[in-house]
Design an enzyme around this catalytic site. Structure first.
Site, PDB file in Angstrom:
ATOM      1  N   LYS A  42       0.844  -1.207   0.000  1.00 46.78           N
ATOM      2  CA  LYS A  42       0.000   0.000   0.000  1.00 46.78           C
ATOM      3  C   LYS A  42       0.878   1.256   0.000  1.00 46.78           C
ATOM      4  O   LYS A  42       2.076   1.171   0.324  1.00 46.78           O
ATOM      5  CB  LYS A  42      -0.922  -0.021   1.222  1.00 46.78           C
ATOM      6  CG  LYS A  42      -0.187  -0.018   2.556  1.00 46.78           C
ATOM      7  CD  LYS A  42      -1.109  -0.362   3.722  1.00 46.78           C
ATOM      8  CE  LYS A  42      -0.345  -0.333   5.027  1.00 46.78           C
ATOM      9  NZ  LYS A  42      -1.125  -0.905   6.151  1.00 46.78           N
TER      10      LYS A  42
ATOM     11  N   ARG B  56     -10.762  -0.646  14.157  1.00 50.07           N
ATOM     12  CA  ARG B  56     -10.415   0.181  13.007  1.00 50.07           C
ATOM     13  C   ARG B  56     -11.190  -0.315  11.795  1.00 50.07           C
ATOM     14  O   ARG B  56     -12.012   0.400  11.244  1.00 50.07           O
ATOM     15  CB  ARG B  56      -8.902   0.142  12.771  1.00 50.07           C
ATOM     16  CG  ARG B  56      -8.412   1.213  11.822  1.00 50.07           C
ATOM     17  CD  ARG B  56      -6.917   1.195  11.663  1.00 50.07           C
ATOM     18  NE  ARG B  56      -6.418  -0.023  11.005  1.00 50.07           N
ATOM     19  CZ  ARG B  56      -5.178  -0.162  10.549  1.00 50.07           C
ATOM     20  NH1 ARG B  56      -4.305   0.827  10.694  1.00 50.07           N
ATOM     21  NH2 ARG B  56      -4.793  -1.280   9.972  1.00 50.07           N
TER      22      ARG B  56
ATOM     23  N   TYR C 125      15.861  30.439   8.419  1.00 48.12           N
ATOM     24  CA  TYR C 125      14.665  31.176   8.836  1.00 48.12           C
ATOM     25  C   TYR C 125      14.614  31.337  10.347  1.00 48.12           C
ATOM     26  O   TYR C 125      14.944  30.417  11.099  1.00 48.12           O
ATOM     27  CB  TYR C 125      13.401  30.425   8.413  1.00 48.12           C
ATOM     28  CG  TYR C 125      13.025  30.571   6.960  1.00 48.12           C
ATOM     29  CD1 TYR C 125      12.736  31.828   6.424  1.00 48.12           C
ATOM     30  CD2 TYR C 125      12.920  29.454   6.142  1.00 48.12           C
ATOM     31  CE1 TYR C 125      12.365  31.954   5.089  1.00 48.12           C
ATOM     32  CE2 TYR C 125      12.550  29.568   4.817  1.00 48.12           C
ATOM     33  CZ  TYR C 125      12.268  30.828   4.286  1.00 48.12           C
ATOM     34  OH  TYR C 125      11.898  30.946   2.983  1.00 48.12           O
TER      35      TYR C 125
ATOM     36  N   MET D  88      11.870  24.493   2.913  1.00 48.88           N
ATOM     37  CA  MET D  88      11.119  23.632   1.992  1.00 48.88           C
ATOM     38  C   MET D  88      12.054  22.814   1.103  1.00 48.88           C
ATOM     39  O   MET D  88      11.837  21.624   0.873  1.00 48.88           O
ATOM     40  CB  MET D  88      10.185  24.477   1.124  1.00 48.88           C
ATOM     41  CG  MET D  88       9.269  23.647   0.237  1.00 48.88           C
ATOM     42  SD  MET D  88       8.236  24.639  -0.861  1.00 48.88           S
ATOM     43  CE  MET D  88       7.170  25.476   0.298  1.00 48.88           C
TER      44      MET D  88
HETATM   45  C1  LIG Z   1      -0.276  -1.875   6.834  1.00 50.08           C
HETATM   46  C2  LIG Z   1      -0.871  -3.191   7.208  1.00 50.08           C
HETATM   47  C3  LIG Z   1      -0.075  -4.344   7.275  1.00 50.08           C
HETATM   48  C4  LIG Z   1       1.441  -4.296   7.217  1.00 50.08           C
HETATM   49  O1  LIG Z   1       1.891  -3.847   8.475  1.00 50.08           O
HETATM   50  P1  LIG Z   1       3.445  -3.692   8.819  1.00 50.08           P
HETATM   51  O2  LIG Z   1       3.430  -3.278  10.250  1.00 50.08           O
HETATM   52  O3  LIG Z   1       3.957  -2.622   7.922  1.00 50.08           O
HETATM   53  O4  LIG Z   1       4.105  -4.985   8.599  1.00 50.08           O
HETATM   54  C5  LIG Z   1      -0.708  -5.570   7.444  1.00 50.08           C
HETATM   55  N1  LIG Z   1      -2.054  -5.638   7.607  1.00 50.08           N
HETATM   56  C6  LIG Z   1      -2.845  -4.549   7.599  1.00 50.08           C
HETATM   57  C7  LIG Z   1      -4.298  -4.709   7.779  1.00 50.08           C
HETATM   58  C8  LIG Z   1      -2.282  -3.285   7.417  1.00 50.08           C
HETATM   59  O5  LIG Z   1      -3.065  -2.205   7.418  1.00 50.08           O
END
Ligand SMILES: *Cc1c(COP(=O)(O)O)cnc(C)c1O
Length: 345
Positions: free
Chosen positions: A33, A128, A242, A290
């Site tokens: 992801k 969640r 800055y 930046m």
């Molecule tokens: C992001 C995620 C993972 C991977 O988690 P890591 O801690 O990066 O290994 C696995 N399962 C779900 C549901 C996630 O949201």
């Protein structure tokens, strides 16, 4: 050239995935992801497929469709957000496997794509995503009759091995799933490290593959070298950057480098952050801008061409500790302005 170079070591990536896979007898998937945690799904996913990954996980259907174009037919692509209104065409055309999160999604899926694969996400306590135990009890016969590709849940505290929540969630997941035929999955990186009781049939590591905690033995995957644009001598009493937040106490040689918070070098890390010139640590001076950062290079004999922010000496978790965050946020904040240089794979 002032473009910083983000080097992504695909051999290290593959070695990390392999090491996590070797820790369990379960099938090991891969979570890609957020553009493979900022490192580039287009290169990362094929490297993991070549290492043996057959199940990939993304957050939303659009990511899944992009991943399908990269991987082609074959690997399973599971979508954590499930089957949302408006996703049906993408799910069908890209052959995605939505992880169904509630009754509405289940109904939507069975009405629109009855014979199309899906999985089920259960809430074992994180609150969640996923079906709560009561909802699952009401729907499980209907869902299981369709032969789900996966039944999964997610641990909230797996990065803390001694946390009582782990055992509690394990128990809740087992109460909801013991005895079912479908393959089960509970563990991301942290859960893989918790041991066999947490592995079930499929694991879903993300951060450990990308070289981050809690997989302490991970090889670093990302390294970042930032070009020096200018070097100047700053006299005692002069300031840098800055807000005049840093003032020289002694004559100081200051390098201005071509990176900043727009590149994901979080402003909050400024007061504690260093760059490396070979083995020499060089402190960040004043505020991170930046696109630019001032760095103390007084200790260096020569004018450096580049300075290293991420590498073997300073990992994503080192940077995270400076900024009061986690390696995940450092990786996914890495900007689009870098030249991404993939090696190995
Ligand atoms: C992001 C995620 C993972 C991977 O988690 P890591 O801690 O990066 O290994 C696995 N399962 C779900 C549901 C996630 O949201």
């Amino acid at each position: 050239m002032a473009q910083a170079i983000l080097r992504i070591d695909l051999d290290a990536l593959r070695a990390n995935w392999r090491a996590l896979a070797d820790m369990s007898r379960a099938e090991t998937g891969a979570v890609v992801k957020a553009d493979a945690y900022g490192l580039g799904m287009a290169r990362v996913a094929p490297a993991l497929a070549a290492e043996g990954a057959r199940r990939f996980f993304v957050a939303i259907a659009e990511e899944g469709a992009a991943l399908r174009r990269i991987l082609g037919p074959g690997p399973e692509i599971a979508v954590f957000s499930g089957h949302m209104a408006g996703d049906t065409a993408l799910i069908r055309e890209a052959h995605l496997t939505p992880m169904i999160n509630d009754a509405d999604q289940l109904l939507r899926h069975l009405e629109a794509l009855r014979h199309h694969p899906f999985g089920v996400q259960l809430d074992s306590g994180m609150n969640r995503l996923g079906m709560e135990p009561a909802e699952w009890a009401a729907l499980r016969d209907i869902a299981l009759a369709q032969g789900p590709a996966l039944v999964m849940s997610h641990l909230a505290c797996a990065d803390e091995p001694g946390h009582p929540m782990n055992v509690q969630q394990l128990q809740a997941f087992r109460e909801m799933t013991d005895g079912i035929d479908a393959p089960r999955s509970l563990s991301a990186t942290g859960g893989v490290l918790l041991g066999e009781a947490y592995h079930f049939d499929v694991t879903r590591p993300g951060i450990g593959v990308y070289g981050g905690d809690p997989f302490a033995e991970a090889r670093p995957v990302a390294s970042l070298r930032i070009p020096v644009i200018q070097v100047r001598e700053v006299a005692a009493g002069e300031t840098v950057g800055y807000g005049n937040s840093w003032m020289a106490e002694h004559p100081t040689r200051v390098a201005t480098i071509a990176g900043g918070y727009a590149d994901g070098i979080l402003r909050a890390m400024g007061p504690r952050a260093w760059l490396m010139a070979g083995d020499t640590r060089c402190k960040i001076l004043g505020r991170i801008s930046m696109d630019l950062i001032g760095v103390d290079v007084t200790a260096l004999g020569d004018r450096p061409e580049t300075l290293e922010l991420l590498g073997d000496a300073q990992t994503v978790d080192t940077l995270a500790s400076w900024a009061g965050t986690i390696g995940y946020e450092i990786l996914t904040s890495l900007g689009t302005r870098y030249a991404r240089d993939y090696v190995g794979g």
